[in-house]
Design a protein around this motif. Structure first.
Motif, PDB file in Angstrom:
ATOM      1  N   SER A 125       0.943  -1.294  -0.050  1.00  0.00           N
ATOM      2  CA  SER A 125      -0.134  -0.117  -0.059  1.00  0.00           C
ATOM      3  C   SER A 125       1.115   1.122  -0.012  1.00  0.00           C
ATOM      4  CB  SER A 125      -0.903   0.038   1.352  1.00  0.00           C
ATOM      5  OG  SER A 125      -0.135   0.364   2.330  1.00  0.00           O
ATOM      6  N   LEU A 126       2.137   1.089   0.632  1.00  0.00           N
ATOM      7  CA  LEU A 126       2.891   2.266   0.672  1.00  0.00           C
ATOM      8  C   LEU A 126       3.483   2.608  -0.721  1.00  0.00           C
ATOM      9  CD1 LEU A 126       4.633   2.064   4.258  1.00  0.00           C
ATOM     10  CD2 LEU A 126       2.551   3.254   3.487  1.00  0.00           C
ATOM     11  N   ARG A 127       3.787   1.373  -1.528  1.00  0.00           N
ATOM     12  CA  ARG A 127       4.267   1.519  -2.805  1.00  0.00           C
ATOM     13  C   ARG A 127       3.271   2.223  -3.773  1.00  0.00           C
ATOM     14  NH1 ARG A 127       5.600  -4.265  -2.626  1.00  0.00           N
ATOM     15  NH2 ARG A 127       7.651  -4.422  -1.855  1.00  0.00           N
ATOM     16  N   PHE A 128       2.243   2.412  -3.302  1.00  0.00           N
ATOM     17  CA  PHE A 128       1.225   3.221  -3.974  1.00  0.00           C
ATOM     18  C   PHE A 128       1.723   4.562  -4.186  1.00  0.00           C
ATOM     19  CE2 PHE A 128      -2.349   6.061  -3.961  1.00  0.00           C
ATOM     20  CZ  PHE A 128      -3.359   5.591  -5.071  1.00  0.00           C
ATOM     21  N   PHE A 129       2.023   5.191  -3.325  1.00  0.00           N
ATOM     22  CA  PHE A 129       2.435   6.436  -3.743  1.00  0.00           C
ATOM     23  C   PHE A 129       3.795   6.768  -4.648  1.00  0.00           C
ATOM     24  CE2 PHE A 129       0.864   6.319   0.926  1.00  0.00           C
ATOM     25  CZ  PHE A 129      -0.342   7.405   0.686  1.00  0.00           C
ATOM     26  N   LEU A 130       4.348   5.555  -4.860  1.00  0.00           N
ATOM     27  CA  LEU A 130       5.532   5.739  -5.700  1.00  0.00           C
ATOM     28  C   LEU A 130       4.912   5.608  -7.023  1.00  0.00           C
ATOM     29  CD1 LEU A 130       8.024   3.038  -4.038  1.00  0.00           C
ATOM     30  CD2 LEU A 130       8.086   5.585  -3.897  1.00  0.00           C
ATOM     31  N   ARG A 131       3.945   5.305  -7.366  1.00  0.00           N
ATOM     32  CA  ARG A 131       3.258   5.318  -8.577  1.00  0.00           C
ATOM     33  C   ARG A 131       2.862   6.874  -8.858  1.00  0.00           C
ATOM     34  NH1 ARG A 131       0.299   0.734  -7.161  1.00  0.00           N
ATOM     35  NH2 ARG A 131      -1.712   1.701  -7.495  1.00  0.00           N
ATOM     36  N   TYR A 132       2.528   7.617  -7.777  1.00  0.00           N
ATOM     37  CA  TYR A 132       2.132   8.964  -8.058  1.00  0.00           C
ATOM     38  C   TYR A 132       2.903   9.920  -7.285  1.00  0.00           C
ATOM     39  CZ  TYR A 132      -1.937   6.627  -9.597  1.00  0.00           C
ATOM     40  OH  TYR A 132      -3.020   5.856 -10.303  1.00  0.00           O
ATOM     41  N   LYS A 133       4.048  10.034  -7.754  1.00  0.00           N
ATOM     42  CA  LYS A 133       5.471  10.672  -6.970  1.00  0.00           C
ATOM     43  C   LYS A 133       5.039  12.078  -7.078  1.00  0.00           C
ATOM     44  CE  LYS A 133       9.064   7.498  -8.368  1.00  0.00           C
ATOM     45  NZ  LYS A 133      10.051   7.200  -9.070  1.00  0.00           N
ATOM     46  N   VAL A 134       4.201  12.522  -7.922  1.00  0.00           N
ATOM     47  CA  VAL A 134       3.722  14.233  -7.496  1.00  0.00           C
ATOM     48  C   VAL A 134       3.061  14.320  -6.268  1.00  0.00           C
ATOM     49  CG1 VAL A 134       3.458  14.263  -9.895  1.00  0.00           C
ATOM     50  CG2 VAL A 134       1.322  13.525  -8.698  1.00  0.00           C
ATOM     51  N   ILE A 135       2.549  13.392  -5.271  1.00  0.00           N
ATOM     52  CA  ILE A 135       1.891  13.891  -4.275  1.00  0.00           C
ATOM     53  C   ILE A 135       3.027  13.164  -2.905  1.00  0.00           C
ATOM     54  CG2 ILE A 135      -0.504  13.451  -5.098  1.00  0.00           C
ATOM     55  CD1 ILE A 135      -0.570  10.654  -3.816  1.00  0.00           C
ATOM     56  N   LEU A 136       4.115  12.685  -3.401  1.00  0.00           N
ATOM     57  CA  LEU A 136       5.078  12.190  -2.120  1.00  0.00           C
ATOM     58  C   LEU A 136       5.299  13.477  -1.232  1.00  0.00           C
ATOM     59  CD1 LEU A 136       7.633  10.039  -3.748  1.00  0.00           C
ATOM     60  CD2 LEU A 136       5.734   9.527  -1.991  1.00  0.00           C
ATOM     61  N   GLY A 137       5.544  14.780  -1.679  1.00  0.00           N
ATOM     62  CA  GLY A 137       5.645  15.522  -0.651  1.00  0.00           C
ATOM     63  C   GLY A 137       4.707  15.983   0.348  1.00  0.00           C
ATOM     64  N   LEU A 138       3.439  15.830  -0.594  1.00  0.00           N
ATOM     65  CA  LEU A 138       2.127  16.160   0.365  1.00  0.00           C
ATOM     66  C   LEU A 138       1.977  14.895   1.259  1.00  0.00           C
ATOM     67  CD1 LEU A 138      -0.133  17.475  -2.296  1.00  0.00           C
ATOM     68  CD2 LEU A 138       1.301  18.693  -0.932  1.00  0.00           C
ATOM     69  N   VAL A 139       2.395  13.808   0.913  1.00  0.00           N
ATOM     70  CA  VAL A 139       2.168  12.815   1.843  1.00  0.00           C
ATOM     71  C   VAL A 139       3.126  13.180   3.048  1.00  0.00           C
ATOM     72  CG1 VAL A 139       2.719  10.227   2.130  1.00  0.00           C
ATOM     73  CG2 VAL A 139       1.367  11.264   0.147  1.00  0.00           C
ATOM     74  N   ALA A 140       4.352  13.456   3.125  1.00  0.00           N
ATOM     75  CA  ALA A 140       5.228  13.791   3.923  1.00  0.00           C
ATOM     76  C   ALA A 140       4.923  14.809   4.977  1.00  0.00           C
ATOM     77  CB  ALA A 140       6.668  14.223   3.520  1.00  0.00           C
ATOM     78  N   SER A 141       4.049  15.740   4.311  1.00  0.00           N
ATOM     79  CA  SER A 141       3.780  16.918   5.109  1.00  0.00           C
ATOM     80  C   SER A 141       2.461  16.235   6.169  1.00  0.00           C
ATOM     81  CB  SER A 141       2.969  17.976   4.104  1.00  0.00           C
ATOM     82  OG  SER A 141       2.305  18.847   4.836  1.00  0.00           O
ATOM     83  N   ILE A 142       1.637  15.363   5.514  1.00  0.00           N
ATOM     84  CA  ILE A 142       0.436  14.890   6.186  1.00  0.00           C
ATOM     85  C   ILE A 142       0.978  14.022   7.291  1.00  0.00           C
ATOM     86  CG2 ILE A 142      -1.147  13.063   6.069  1.00  0.00           C
ATOM     87  CD1 ILE A 142      -2.425  14.470   3.935  1.00  0.00           C
ATOM     88  N   ILE A 143       1.908  13.105   7.181  1.00  0.00           N
ATOM     89  CA  ILE A 143       2.758  12.332   8.089  1.00  0.00           C
ATOM     90  C   ILE A 143       2.903  13.092   9.250  1.00  0.00           C
ATOM     91  CG2 ILE A 143       4.818  11.018   8.712  1.00  0.00           C
ATOM     92  CD1 ILE A 143       4.726   9.929   5.987  1.00  0.00           C
TER      93      ILE A 143
END
Length: 408
Positions: free
Chosen positions: A206-224
């Motif tokens: 499920s975490l690899r899901f974010f690797l398919r949409y790298k455009v949102i990785l920075g926002l994911v880090a922000s949410i964490i």
């Protein structure tokens, strides 16, 4: 349009009843842990951190499974399973003879608990792209309204014993299960369903899901970072106010009800005007700034009434979450919204392992008898620092998004 609004109304009521059940028990948890474990309030906070972590570990493992199952079988059956698990948890806690049983109950709830994950996917199913951010705010509104009713009701019910709120929560949750079974419609159309895949349903997958949409990785880090910071309030509020201001169960309940009122106003009403006016990106920046200020003020408050006043900037900061979620959701196809929400819940579950342990440890370390530096607000200051870092990461990510869109 009328069917869409009706569906949103159904999910709102389901979430509202769910949150009321959860809110009922919060004011009594510190005293129940203290009673079962024969420990002080600062020591009870440490146990409380591990209780939340045990729930979150199970949710981290099983949320991707439930999220992917909802993409194949629909949102409704997964939501019903989740509600049933919470009901079992409350019953076990109501009759727990030792503190071990609290952990058993939390573990079961963590395995089956995907109500907010499924609700997020449900809202994505029935929302147009331009309305998703506002409709995601409905989750916060249900959370807020439930927290107006739940904690205040829990404080009153606690007069009949520390276990009474858990019995009430179990009854309410099973009523909610019946409501969902007979009333709640399915939101995921047949053409938008996909086959369940184990490789997507494990936590790492499920975490690899974010690797398919790298455009949102920075926002994911922000949410964490936002969610880790949030546990400065979520995991220590009751312990902090009991320790520092000597609040009783009733006062803790009323304060949490006021939190709910403020969240309901912001998430259920204000963001529907603020986000379209400011735009999603500016709403992220303004929200995170207010959030950081709120944490700081909580940490340095010297009197109990100040906690109520400082909830205003803190709760206004709640506009950041739906805005971030709306931006991320717009980058993902319709048939993968469930997987997105499951992956996000897995990340949030990880923060709910780290966050409670970190924040309750900070509270315990700076509040225990004989502490070298007595400062119960240490967790709140840590929350402010993490939020500032989160705002910086969001800024970097959104600037890259603007550049990509301008070059497209």
């Amino acid at each position: 349009m009328s069917n869409r609004n009706a569906a949103l109304g159904f999910i709102f009521v389901t979430l509202l009843i769910d949150v009321i059940g959860f809110g009922i028990i919060i004011p009594v948890v510190p005293n129940l842990i203290s009673e079962l474990g024969h420990v002080t309030i600062p020591e009870a906070a440490a146990y409380g951190g591990w209780l939340v972590a045990s729930f979150s570990i199970m949710q981290f493992i099983f949320s991707p499974v439930l999220g992917n199952l909802s993409d194949q079988y629909g949102r409704r059956p997964v939501l019903l399973i989740s509600l049933f698990g919470f009901g079992v948890d409350y019953l076990l806690t109501a009759f727990a003879p030792t503190i071990i049983w609290l952990f058993v109950g939390r573990t079961i709830a963590g395995i089956m608990g995907a109500s907010f994950t499924t609700a997020s996917a449900y809202i994505a199913d029935v929302s147009t792209p331009e309305k998703r951010a506002q409709n995601f705010g409905m989750i916060g509104a249900a959370f807020g309204l439930g927290f107006i009713i739940g904690p205040a009701l829990g404080g009153v019910i606690a007069n009949y014993g520390l276990r009474a709120p858990f019995t009430a929560a179990a009854i309410l949750t099973f009523i909610n299960w019946l409501y969902g079974y007979f009333i709640l419609p399915e939101s995921l159309s047949r053409e938008n369903r996909r086959k369940f895949e184990w490789k997507r349903a494990n936590p790492v997958g499920s975490l690899r899901f974010f690797l398919r949409y790298k455009v949102i990785l920075g926002l994911v880090a922000s949410i964490i970072l936002i969610y880790v910071a949030g546990h400065a309030v979520q995991s220590t509020w009751s312990y902090y106010t009991i320790e520092k201001y000597n609040w009783d169960v009733d006062m803790v309940g009323y304060s949490l009800a006021f939190v709910g009122l403020m969240v309901a106003i912001v998430q259920g009403w204000l963001i529907r005007f603020i986000i379209p006016k400011l735009g999603q990106e500016r709403s992220v920046y303004v929200g995170l700034t207010l959030y950081a200020i709120g944490f700081l003020l909580f940490g340095i408050a010297t009197q109990g009434w100040m906690m109520f006043a400082f909830l205003i900037p803190y709760c206004l900061g709640g506009m950041a979450g739906p805005s971030l979620q709306g931006i991320m959701s717009s980058q993902v196809p319709a048939n993968q919204q469930g997987e997105l929400q499951g992956a996000l819940t897995s990340l949030i579950s990880l923060t709910s392992i780290v966050g409670p342990l970190l924040m309750t440890w900070l509270f315990y370390h700076f509040s225990e008898p004989g502490a070298e530096i007595y400062f119960p607000g240490a967790a709140m200051i840590a929350g402010s620092i993490l939020t500032i870092i989160s705002a910086f990461l969001a800024r970097l990510s959104l600037k890259k998004k603007i550049v990509r869109e301008s070059n497209a």
